[in-house]
Design a protein around this motif. Sequence first.
Motif, short mmCIF file in Angstrom:
data_model
loop_
_atom_site.label_atom_id
_atom_site.label_comp_id
_atom_site.label_asym_id
_atom_site.label_seq_id
_atom_site.Cartn_x
_atom_site.Cartn_y
_atom_site.Cartn_z
N VAL A 39 8.57 4.43 4.41
CA VAL A 39 7.98 3.25 5.06
C VAL A 39 8.65 1.95 4.67
O VAL A 39 8.36 0.90 5.25
N ALA A 41 0.82 -1.22 0.00
CA ALA A 41 0.00 0.00 0.00
C ALA A 41 0.85 1.26 0.00
O ALA A 41 0.45 2.30 0.52
N HIS A 42 2.04 1.17 -0.59
CA HIS A 42 2.87 2.37 -0.70
C HIS A 42 2.29 3.32 -1.76
O HIS A 42 1.57 2.90 -2.65
N ASP A 43 2.65 4.58 -1.63
CA ASP A 43 2.18 5.59 -2.59
C ASP A 43 3.17 5.81 -3.73
O ASP A 43 2.78 6.20 -4.83
N TYR A 98 10.51 3.40 -0.43
CA TYR A 98 9.04 3.39 -0.56
C TYR A 98 8.44 4.45 0.35
O TYR A 98 8.82 4.57 1.52
N ARG A 99 7.48 5.19 -0.21
CA ARG A 99 6.85 6.29 0.52
C ARG A 99 5.36 6.04 0.70
O ARG A 99 4.68 5.52 -0.19
N ARG A 100 4.87 6.38 1.89
CA ARG A 100 3.43 6.48 2.10
C ARG A 100 3.18 7.82 2.78
O ARG A 100 3.74 8.10 3.83
N GLY A 101 2.36 8.65 2.15
CA GLY A 101 2.18 10.00 2.65
C GLY A 101 3.49 10.75 2.55
O GLY A 101 4.12 10.80 1.50
N TRP A 135 10.11 11.66 4.11
CA TRP A 135 10.56 11.33 2.76
C TRP A 135 11.55 12.35 2.22
O TRP A 135 12.58 12.03 1.64
#
Length: 374
Positions: free
Chosen positions: A345, A318-320, A338-341, A370
């Motif tokens: 993450v 569920a990464h962005d 890997y970025r989320r928001g 990030w």
Amino acid sequence: MNRIVVVGASAAGLAACETLRREGFEGTVTLIGAETRFPYDRPPLSKQLLAGAWDPSRLSLRSPAQIDALRLDARLGTTATGLSVADHTITLDTGPLAYDGLIIATGVRPRRLAGDQTHVLRTVEDALGLRERLGPGRRLAVVGAGFLGAEAAAVARGLGCGVVLFEPAPVPLAHAVGERVGRMLATVHEEHGVDLRTGVTVTSAEALDADEVLVAIGSQPNTEWLDGSGLRIDDGVVCDEYSAAAPDIYAAGDVARWRNPLFGVDMRVEHRTNATEQGMAAARNLLRPYARRPFAPVPYFWSDQYDLKLHAYGHLRAHDAVEIVDGSLEDRRFLAAYRRGDRLVGALAVGLPPKAVRPWRQAIADSALWKDVT
């Protein structure tokens, strides 16, 4: 507490038993296991054992002397069939058993295609049975191109088998590692002669043109024995941030779904390292409820596919966004972040030594922004 029962002779269950003794518990530790073997390492089932490179004896997680030192009331070949939380009693296929504390580590079992006789990979016997059927001139169909299916496909090609690999998603492993990395891994399999067929859902093995069929379509938590117990079950035993499912009851390993406060999400992790870490955490929190600590790990997993080694930290699902921060996909030596928001993450290293990704673990644990790491 006089008796603590650990249901599940798994890596998580063993870690719990060892931690109980290490933390000074002198009462009875009862270990319940459906298999007749003491806990063993499962990741090599789809790698070294399937390839014939290892003897099954190498999978043992502890020597007989180390097991004896734990002074376990070991009941192998025994199945738990029920739980009464109110009475603090487990029902076994051999009769009832009272407990003061309980750790659930019953793991998962492979999902299967309904009504078909196919291979799965969960036990030593599964791997040995499939290994006997593989070799030059044989054709193996693998249903599911996740990590397990991909690893088995790679081993089968190394044994001289023809391999066709079916995957319902357009890109294998895209949900876990991102589309770009998934496409790179798909290309690697195709270059090694795998007939990769994506966007294909297989519902029956009977129509597949293969000598053997391996089903690797995911796992199902072993929770049926908890029906009617009052514990919350939702794709695993639902726990809080301490891995507690109820007073005096904790869960660990593949069967546990808990709230990881580091990422702020509920997760159930089917990776070897997490099983050990959560088994240890559950045992400590059970013994010392007045000093419990949230279980907030940075999950770790690895995979071997042909000559590629993958190492990853974090919660990649569920990464962005994904960014290659070192090396290149073309060279198949790279590190992906890997970025989320606005947070980092996860990090994945491919074709690099494990030390290349370790510094990123601390950044993930520190909830690094990030913009500060890329």
